[in-house]
Scaffold this active site. Structure first.
Site, PDB file in Angstrom:
ATOM      1  N   GLU A 161     -11.486   2.056   6.027  1.00  0.00           N
ATOM      2  CA  GLU A 161     -10.681   1.323   7.211  1.00  0.00           C
ATOM      3  C   GLU A 161     -11.668   1.140   8.439  1.00  0.00           C
ATOM      4  O   GLU A 161     -12.477   2.255   8.612  1.00  0.00           O
ATOM      5  CB  GLU A 161      -9.811   2.631   7.454  1.00  0.00           C
ATOM      6  CG  GLU A 161      -8.771   2.198   8.407  1.00  0.00           C
ATOM      7  CD  GLU A 161      -7.530   1.636   7.882  1.00  0.00           C
ATOM      8  OE1 GLU A 161      -7.538   0.427   8.372  1.00  0.00           O
ATOM      9  OE2 GLU A 161      -7.046   2.084   6.899  1.00  0.00           O
ATOM     10  N   TYR A 169       1.629   0.394  12.571  1.00  0.00           N
ATOM     11  CA  TYR A 169       2.451   1.865  12.394  1.00  0.00           C
ATOM     12  C   TYR A 169       3.868   2.103  13.275  1.00  0.00           C
ATOM     13  O   TYR A 169       4.357   3.113  13.348  1.00  0.00           O
ATOM     14  CB  TYR A 169       1.484   2.991  12.491  1.00  0.00           C
ATOM     15  CG  TYR A 169       0.597   3.156  11.397  1.00  0.00           C
ATOM     16  CD1 TYR A 169       0.791   2.378  10.072  1.00  0.00           C
ATOM     17  CD2 TYR A 169      -0.406   4.114  11.282  1.00  0.00           C
ATOM     18  CE1 TYR A 169       0.083   2.476   9.031  1.00  0.00           C
ATOM     19  CE2 TYR A 169      -1.276   4.152  10.018  1.00  0.00           C
ATOM     20  CZ  TYR A 169      -1.017   3.370   9.076  1.00  0.00           C
ATOM     21  OH  TYR A 169      -1.861   3.434   7.910  1.00  0.00           O
ATOM     22  N   ASN A 178       0.679  -1.104   0.095  1.00  0.00           N
ATOM     23  CA  ASN A 178      -0.043  -0.127   0.067  1.00  0.00           C
ATOM     24  C   ASN A 178       1.024   1.376  -0.163  1.00  0.00           C
ATOM     25  O   ASN A 178       0.216   2.208   0.028  1.00  0.00           O
ATOM     26  CB  ASN A 178      -1.131  -0.130   1.034  1.00  0.00           C
ATOM     27  CG  ASN A 178      -2.180   0.699   0.991  1.00  0.00           C
ATOM     28  OD1 ASN A 178      -2.699   0.584  -0.277  1.00  0.00           O
ATOM     29  ND2 ASN A 178      -2.648   1.207   1.909  1.00  0.00           N
ATOM     30  N   ARG A 179       2.028   1.265  -0.202  1.00  0.00           N
ATOM     31  CA  ARG A 179       3.108   2.293  -0.486  1.00  0.00           C
ATOM     32  C   ARG A 179       3.707   1.803  -1.566  1.00  0.00           C
ATOM     33  O   ARG A 179       4.812   2.953  -2.010  1.00  0.00           O
ATOM     34  CB  ARG A 179       3.952   2.377   0.972  1.00  0.00           C
ATOM     35  CG  ARG A 179       3.335   2.591   2.133  1.00  0.00           C
ATOM     36  CD  ARG A 179       2.510   3.906   2.431  1.00  0.00           C
ATOM     37  NE  ARG A 179       2.042   4.252   3.588  1.00  0.00           N
ATOM     38  CZ  ARG A 179       0.940   3.870   4.091  1.00  0.00           C
ATOM     39  NH1 ARG A 179      -0.016   2.971   3.168  1.00  0.00           N
ATOM     40  NH2 ARG A 179       0.336   4.012   5.220  1.00  0.00           N
ATOM     41  N   TYR A 237       1.409   8.792  -0.071  1.00  0.00           N
ATOM     42  CA  TYR A 237       1.288   7.365   0.318  1.00  0.00           C
ATOM     43  C   TYR A 237       1.323   6.183  -0.844  1.00  0.00           C
ATOM     44  O   TYR A 237       1.874   5.193  -0.559  1.00  0.00           O
ATOM     45  CB  TYR A 237      -0.138   7.169   0.926  1.00  0.00           C
ATOM     46  CG  TYR A 237      -0.224   7.937   2.284  1.00  0.00           C
ATOM     47  CD1 TYR A 237       0.318   7.543   3.436  1.00  0.00           C
ATOM     48  CD2 TYR A 237      -0.722   9.427   2.425  1.00  0.00           C
ATOM     49  CE1 TYR A 237       0.217   7.893   4.576  1.00  0.00           C
ATOM     50  CE2 TYR A 237      -0.793   9.653   3.473  1.00  0.00           C
ATOM     51  CZ  TYR A 237      -0.315   9.401   4.696  1.00  0.00           C
ATOM     52  OH  TYR A 237      -0.178   9.785   5.868  1.00  0.00           O
ATOM     53  N   SER A 279      -2.553   1.234  -3.161  1.00  0.00           N
ATOM     54  CA  SER A 279      -2.799   0.366  -4.103  1.00  0.00           C
ATOM     55  C   SER A 279      -3.957   1.021  -4.928  1.00  0.00           C
ATOM     56  O   SER A 279      -4.297   0.956  -6.224  1.00  0.00           O
ATOM     57  CB  SER A 279      -3.486  -0.906  -3.521  1.00  0.00           C
ATOM     58  OG  SER A 279      -2.764  -1.645  -2.677  1.00  0.00           O
TER      59      SER A 279
END
Lengths: 306, 306
Positions: free
Chosen positions: A173, A283, A65-66, A159, A162
């Site tokens: 989320e 995170y 996702n990055r 970011y 995707s």
């Protein structure tokens, strides 16, 4: 009035292989897509990181996702590329190319968080104000539960998600849910939001016109790391007064961290912020205890299909 | 009256490398052990699976907390052994040998769970009824919070845990906490139970005598898997009426699972059971949605130090 069309919609699960609600829903819909079919819309459910899903881990080599950077997407393909970079190139071929007119209109990317964020819609840009309008409808649709909108547009934080392959990327989320766990309440919340989002797209494509409106959003402001010693080791926890209080105001002087010796670290920023992603498991490695946001009201113009 | 001595006590953290409360506490105590020092007791804080801790994963090759079998501990050492088997042999050398008079008297093994189990003390055997007495004191010490006792002695289920190296193994399982997350409330609960446990050991070694008493325990009864299709895929979730209801009675006819189509699967066993480890993340791969237990009252004789 802006004209857009929402004909091709993808639903991504498993961008992080241990976020179980999206993985489970997408796998269900791959077997039987009736629930996500809508008139005039092509809906494609898709598992984005199948190897990570198989291992029930966030990623194999690097965070998918990055991974959707210009550099990665244009890298010469080869076996030496990290798995997720190869996968990003494949996804870009199927659902993109990113930034092109051929790209999918909408990608919903389904995520879970260990934070107490409820159902959060994540927008990457307010360029497409029409998106906000759509979100507003969804917010209303799932009332009485609130559905906060997080806007990640920020001059410094990028970011490369995707979903950024689509013309209109929408992150969903839902939390709190531990990694590797499927909770029925979180599963049902995600399912309901998706249902209303797809219902909206159908109405929209039928030509229903939506008048202008204003939308409250939380715009990403800053990232806050855990207190650390000189070796980089974490030496405090999220304060009990802040834990689970995503989207609630944090004012200067409010407790923020609790050191292991019991002392309190207070927030010393300027003005009120609204923390979110508080104590998200994934995170820690990103040096991020929580994200601060500011509240804004955005005005969305009228929209109608092309 | 039985005579025992409790002179050497180890505190294990990181048997699972993503259970953050025990890892954090043990690392604090390795730096500064003052908080765990007690008169006449040698207390040794120890990280059991440092590689898994570094990767923030449950294990590297295999579950360390199931690796302390006779077969593993007596296997010829060599580089081809799984990392956790090598580690089990090292731990057995330092704190055992398991089953020998040289073994440590007590090992507290600190764990977290994603289940809503509160602070649970896990005992492997009721052979040592004196342990129950100790636990009873701890239960009282941390009142008003309840501190259930889970007894894993079972004719068929064998666990071969890290703590099983000690003469008196005690597991401390605190939840709910997601893997990879450190929550201040869970951290403090664990810290308080350990404090009272060590206080008790000090009193005990000073010659304080404890009269006989009775102790309520939950004895492991059975394991319950998720409903699956013929390919082994999970097709249901823990029912919302059962989720987070660890230690509460489950009666025949009560909802147990919710299928993805919304239908309910009910408990059909004989008599009341008390489920625990409900929807624990790490037990999906063990084909275990929850563990059932039966309540029992055990009588503990008087104890006094040797």
């Amino acid at each position: 009035m802006e004209n857009i069309s929402l004909l091709r919609v993808a639903i991504f699960g498993g961008t992080h292989g241990n976020e179980m609600s999206g993985i489970t829903l997408v796998n269900l819909w791959i077997k039987n897509g009736k629930e996500i079919q809508r008139k005039g819309v092509e809906t494609k459910p898709f598992i984005t990181n199948p190897r990570a899903v198989e291992k029930c881990t966030r990623y194999v080599d690097t965070d998918l996702n990055r991974a959707f950077t210009t550099e990665n997407l244009s890298a010469p393909s080869g076996d030496d590329l990290p798995y997720e970079v190869k996968r990003a190139q494949q996804i870009n071929e199927i659902f993109g190319p990113k930034g092109s007119p051929d790209a999918y209109d909408v990608i919903f990317d389904l995520h879970n968080t260990t934070s107490n964020m409820g159902c959060t819609l994540i927008l990457e840009s307010c360029m497409f104000v029409q998106l906000l309008r759509r979100l507003y409808v969804m917010q209303k649709a799932i009332a009485p539960d609130s559905c906060p909108v997080l806007l990640t547009e920020h001059p410094l934080l990028k970011y490369s998600t995707s979903r950024s392959v689509a013309k209109h990327p929408i992150g969903l989320e839902v939390g709190p849910q531990p990694q590797g766990v499927l909770r029925s309440n979180i599963f049902e919340s995600m399912r309901v939001v998706l249902k209303h989002a797809l219902d909206f797209i159908e109405l929209f494509n039928e030509g229903l016109e939506f008048p202008p409106c204003s939308v409250d959003v939380f715009r990403v402001w800053d990232k806050m790391d855990y207190p650390r010693d000189t070796n980089g080791n974490i030496i405090a926890m999220v304060h009990p007064n802040l834990q689970d209080c995503d989207w609630e105001p944090l004012n200067p002087g409010d407790p923020m961290f609790q050191m292991f010796d019991g002392t309190t670290v207070r927030y010393e920023g300027v003005g009120t912020v609204y923390p979110t992603f508080i104590n998200e498991a994934a995170y820690y490695e990103k040096q991020q205890a929580f994200v601060t946001t500011r509240r804004e009201t955005l005005v969305a113009g009228a929209i109608k299909k092309a």
